[in-house]
Design a protein around this motif. Structure first.
Motif, short mmCIF file in Angstrom:
data_model
loop_
_atom_site.label_atom_id
_atom_site.label_comp_id
_atom_site.label_asym_id
_atom_site.label_seq_id
_atom_site.Cartn_x
_atom_site.Cartn_y
_atom_site.Cartn_z
N CYS A 70 -104.33 112.98 -12.78
CA CYS A 70 -103.67 113.64 -11.71
C CYS A 70 -103.94 113.00 -10.40
O CYS A 70 -102.81 112.67 -9.77
N ARG A 73 -92.79 115.49 -15.43
CA ARG A 73 -94.23 114.94 -15.83
C ARG A 73 -94.91 115.67 -17.01
O ARG A 73 -95.44 115.10 -17.98
N LEU A 74 -94.85 117.05 -16.89
CA LEU A 74 -95.47 118.14 -17.82
C LEU A 74 -94.60 117.73 -19.15
O LEU A 74 -95.24 117.89 -20.31
N TYR A 86 -97.21 128.16 -14.81
CA TYR A 86 -97.06 127.62 -13.56
C TYR A 86 -96.52 128.51 -12.40
O TYR A 86 -95.43 129.13 -12.55
N HIS A 139 -90.66 116.70 -10.07
CA HIS A 139 -91.27 115.69 -10.43
C HIS A 139 -92.47 116.14 -11.42
O HIS A 139 -92.72 115.70 -12.44
N VAL A 140 -93.07 117.32 -11.07
CA VAL A 140 -94.09 118.05 -11.76
C VAL A 140 -93.63 118.37 -13.18
O VAL A 140 -94.19 118.12 -14.14
N PHE A 148 -101.64 125.22 -9.48
CA PHE A 148 -101.43 124.08 -10.43
C PHE A 148 -101.10 124.66 -11.79
O PHE A 148 -101.64 125.66 -12.26
N ALA A 159 -96.73 115.18 -5.51
CA ALA A 159 -95.84 116.27 -6.09
C ALA A 159 -96.47 117.70 -6.28
O ALA A 159 -95.90 118.55 -5.92
N LEU A 160 -97.71 117.48 -6.86
CA LEU A 160 -98.55 118.47 -7.17
C LEU A 160 -98.95 119.50 -6.01
O LEU A 160 -98.73 120.65 -5.78
N LEU A 182 -97.50 111.80 -8.74
CA LEU A 182 -97.85 113.20 -9.28
C LEU A 182 -98.66 113.89 -8.51
O LEU A 182 -98.50 115.08 -8.27
N ARG A 183 -99.74 113.26 -7.94
CA ARG A 183 -100.74 114.03 -6.97
C ARG A 183 -99.97 114.54 -5.97
O ARG A 183 -100.19 115.85 -5.44
N TRP A 212 -103.68 120.86 -14.39
CA TRP A 212 -103.47 119.76 -13.78
C TRP A 212 -103.49 119.84 -12.33
O TRP A 212 -102.69 119.97 -11.48
#
Length: 331
Positions: free
Chosen positions: A305, A48-49, A6, A44-45, A322, A314-315, A311-312, A297
């Motif tokens: 996503c 979630r990962l 990342y 957040h990302v 990404f 946050a990304l 999540l969207r 992602w």
């Protein structure tokens, strides 16, 4: 086991000189994003990962007062991440480190830089004739790759190499001729770094080790017109025949209408977004026996996503890159 690479754009801007996290309304390094929004988006990302290890490209700075690992571990504690231990290698000259955040209950990790006569340490110089003039040129990494010896609790040994190859952008050009000259010089340097990195990969594979190269290679087949001068991209050189990555391999095939991407950059002049495939997780062929599954992602290319609105958002707030994940059945 899940591994993630990342590139988090200017993560360093979220920390003060004592590595204290700053989550406020002041601008971050992200265009049009404040520090609170970016920090919350990153957290957040990463939650979630739910990865076992994350190779953080553009990690916080290590310098006279700052320490990358301390900043990352404080962030992990604030975000409640199980990847709460950080390691980094040779400090960079750019305030953008390469570091690994990992879960110590799943993995044992040791920073283990290698060196040989043919393949010097990544903090040293690499001699190569870049312009075929029968004179050796001296190449250095501004961002030395991070070399790790990793063991799973089940006893599987891995060699992880985190990489962030130098950008080919012609910084400092005063005119069109300078742009071409600097772009070609930067391309030569990047290809030399790729050769250097590939030699290290080959050394490990010849020793019978599992190898994973992960990070931002800032390149790909067909990315710019200067590639025609050299025949191959740095991605192809690093991967060679010893490594595999399905996203990189799609680029090697005849051009498809839609190609994957791992980044999205805003161009304020054209008021449009550019997309590119820059981030990879390449594995040695022995790891194909562990049912590898890759995923980008991308909030506009991955349906899950996109449908997950928190999540969207946050990304999009966290970075202009990404995450790329790799799942391996190592248990």
């Amino acid at each position: 086991m899940r591994l993630v690479t990342y590139n988090i754009e200017w993560f360093a801007h979220l920390f003060d000189d004592a590595d204290n996290l700053m989550l406020d309304g002041k601008p971050s390094g992200r265009y049009g994003v404040d520090r609170y929004t970016q920090g919350r988006g990153i957290a957040h990302v990463l939650q979630r990962l739910d990865a076992d290890a994350v190779m953080v490209v553009e990690a916080p700075n290590t310098g006279r007062k700052q320490r990358c690992t301390r900043a990352l571990e404080r962030f992990a504690a604030e975000a409640g991440l199980r990847t709460n231990i950080a390691v980094s290698g040779f400090a960079t000259e750019t305030h953008q480190e390469i570091a690994l955040l990992y879960d110590p209950t799943v993995l044992t990790v040791e920073v283990d830089p290698q060196s040989s006569q043919e393949t010097p340490g990544f903090d040293k110089s690499f001699l190569i004739d870049l312009d075929v003039d029968d004179r050796m040129d001296r190449v250095r990494f501004s961002k030395p790759p991070l070399e790790l010896r990793v063991s799973t609790k089940e006893g599987v040994a891995l060699r992880l190499i985190g990489a962030h190859l130098k950008s080919k952008a012609p910084h400092g050009a005063d005119n069109a001729k300078d742009v071409v000259r600097l772009a070609i010089a930067n391309r030569r340097k990047q290809l030399a770094q790729a050769i250097w990195l590939h030699r290290r990969v080959t050394d490990h594979i010849e020793a019978g080790e599992h190898v994973i190269v992960m990070g931002d290679l800032n390149d790909g087949p067909g990315l710019d017109e200067y590639e025609r001068l050299f025949g191959k991209s740095s991605v192809e050189i690093v991967m060679g025949s010893e490594l595999t990555d399905p996203h990189a391999q799609r680029l090697l095939k005849p051009r498809e209408i839609v190609l994957p991407s791992t980044s999205r950059f805003y161009n304020p002049e054209t008021k449009s977004y550019l997309r590119a495939l820059l981030d990879y997780i390449m594995i040695s062929h022995g790891l194909e026996a562990y049912a590898p599954r890759w995923r980008i992602w991308h909030p506009f290319e991955d349906a899950e996503c996109y449908d997950n609105i928190p999540l969207r958002e946050a990304l999009l707030a966290a970075s202009d890159h990404f995450p790329v994940s790799l799942d391996l059945e190592l248990t």
